[in-house]
Design an enzyme around this catalytic site. Structure first.
Site, PDB file in Angstrom:
ATOM      1  N   ASP A 216      98.068 -79.770 -12.641  1.00 29.11           N
ATOM      2  CA  ASP A 216      97.087 -80.191 -12.168  1.00 29.11           C
ATOM      3  C   ASP A 216      96.750 -80.040 -14.061  1.00 29.11           C
ATOM      4  O   ASP A 216      95.689 -79.658 -13.801  1.00 29.11           O
ATOM      5  CB  ASP A 216      95.873 -79.797 -11.616  1.00 29.11           C
ATOM      6  CG  ASP A 216      94.559 -80.012 -11.496  1.00 29.11           C
ATOM      7  OD1 ASP A 216      93.818 -81.603 -11.811  1.00 29.11           O
ATOM      8  OD2 ASP A 216      93.530 -79.565 -10.328  1.00 29.11           O
TER       9      ASP A 216
ATOM     10  N   CYS B 292      97.745 -86.797  -4.319  1.00 31.70           N
ATOM     11  CA  CYS B 292      97.087 -84.964  -4.969  1.00 31.70           C
ATOM     12  C   CYS B 292      95.966 -84.311  -4.493  1.00 31.70           C
ATOM     13  O   CYS B 292      95.430 -84.052  -3.373  1.00 31.70           O
ATOM     14  CB  CYS B 292      97.843 -85.284  -6.658  1.00 31.70           C
ATOM     15  SG  CYS B 292      95.517 -86.549  -6.982  1.00 31.70           S
TER      16      CYS B 292
ATOM     17  N   ARG C 219      96.965 -87.172 -11.019  1.00 25.24           N
ATOM     18  CA  ARG C 219      98.014 -86.903 -10.753  1.00 25.24           C
ATOM     19  C   ARG C 219      98.447 -87.710 -10.168  1.00 25.24           C
ATOM     20  O   ARG C 219      99.747 -88.763 -10.275  1.00 25.24           O
ATOM     21  CB  ARG C 219      98.297 -85.598 -10.520  1.00 25.24           C
ATOM     22  CG  ARG C 219      98.762 -85.034 -11.420  1.00 25.24           C
ATOM     23  CD  ARG C 219      99.047 -83.455 -11.318  1.00 25.24           C
ATOM     24  NE  ARG C 219      97.584 -82.672  -9.581  1.00 25.24           N
ATOM     25  CZ  ARG C 219      97.981 -81.735  -8.912  1.00 25.24           C
ATOM     26  NH1 ARG C 219      98.398 -81.197  -9.213  1.00 25.24           N
ATOM     27  NH2 ARG C 219      96.179 -81.836  -8.114  1.00 25.24           N
TER      28      ARG C 219
HETATM   29  P1  4NP Z   1      93.874 -84.260  -9.260  1.00 27.28           P
HETATM   30  O1  4NP Z   1      93.446 -83.697 -10.762  1.00 27.28           O
HETATM   31  O2  4NP Z   1      94.311 -83.809  -8.073  1.00 27.28           O
HETATM   32  O3  4NP Z   1      95.499 -84.830 -10.563  1.00 27.28           O
HETATM   33  O4  4NP Z   1      93.085 -85.302  -8.889  1.00 27.28           O
HETATM   34  C1  4NP Z   1      91.632 -83.249  -9.654  1.00 27.28           C
HETATM   35  C2  4NP Z   1      90.803 -84.030  -9.887  1.00 27.28           C
HETATM   36  C3  4NP Z   1      89.705 -83.594  -9.850  1.00 27.28           C
HETATM   37  C4  4NP Z   1      89.231 -82.094  -9.115  1.00 27.28           C
HETATM   38  C5  4NP Z   1      90.820 -81.271  -9.357  1.00 27.28           C
HETATM   39  C6  4NP Z   1      92.349 -82.294  -9.321  1.00 27.28           C
HETATM   40  N1  4NP Z   1      88.279 -81.399  -9.158  1.00 27.28           N
HETATM   41  O5  4NP Z   1      88.054 -80.493  -8.414  1.00 27.28           O
HETATM   42  O6  4NP Z   1      86.963 -82.592  -8.953  1.00 27.28           O
END
Ligand code: 4NP
Length: 170
Positions: A136, A19, A25
């Site tokens: 997300d 992800c 995720r």
């Molecule tokens: P992930 O969610 O891609 O599902 O781990 C996110 C975690 C952190 C960030 C964005 C999405 N961020 O911008 O820091």
């Protein structure tokens, strides 16, 4: 599902979930998938990992909200965030993107055409086909995390069934 894999020396079938941040995720997908792998006694034959296209959360445990929501369902998430690398696309048999941007980013770093064939979308494995991507949850409330876990439980169960049929029922 089978890909020739020079770097894979322990002969396990290796799945990488990807992800953006590798704190919501993909570590949840990894934890859920590993849970099903163990439940089916396949831990000597299949292994999983996860990574993010963005490296800013390197070394961190999954987001506390995701850890709490997953643990409530019996999935303990202990992965430490890492950034995906081109070599992962040689090392792993299957690389699963949570959304279209993750998919495009993985295609971009794939070191060969053969490696691009290992990249799939998590939504391809949803039996309901209600979603074309895993949303997300980072900026969502608790119901966002719960929805993601519903999708991942469905997709990971189906994914394991497909791998088992394709790889271990010959
Ligand atoms: P992930 O969610 O891609 O599902 O781990 C996110 C975690 C952190 C960030 C964005 C999405 N961020 O911008 O820091």
């Amino acid at each position: 599902m089978n890909n020739s894999n020079d770097l894979n020396i322990n002969n396990k079938y290796k799945v990488l979930f990807v992800c953006l941040g590798n704190i919501c995720r993909s570590p949840a997908a990894q934890g859920i998938f590993e849970h099903y792998v163990r439940e089916n006694g396949l831990q000597d034959r299949i292994e999983a990992d996860s990574a993010g296209t963005y490296g800013g959360h390197r070394g961190e445990l999954p987001d506390r909200r995701m850890r709490t929501a997953a643990l409530y369902r019996g999935f303990a998430l202990t992965h430490q965030s890492r950034q995906v690398r081109s070599i992962d696309l040689l090392d792993f048999d299957l690389v699963i993107a949570m959304d279209d941007q993750n998919y495009e980013d993985l295609m971009h770093i794939a070191p060969s055409v053969e490696a691009t064939h290992k990249i799939r979308r998590m939504s391809d494995f949803l039996t309901t086909r209600r979603m074309s991507y895993i949303p997300d949850p980072y900026y969502m409330g608790a119901e966002g995390f719960s929805h993601v876990l519903d999708l991942l439980e469905d997709g990971c169960q189906n994914l394991l069934n497909l791998i088992s049929k394709a790889e271990f029922s010959k």
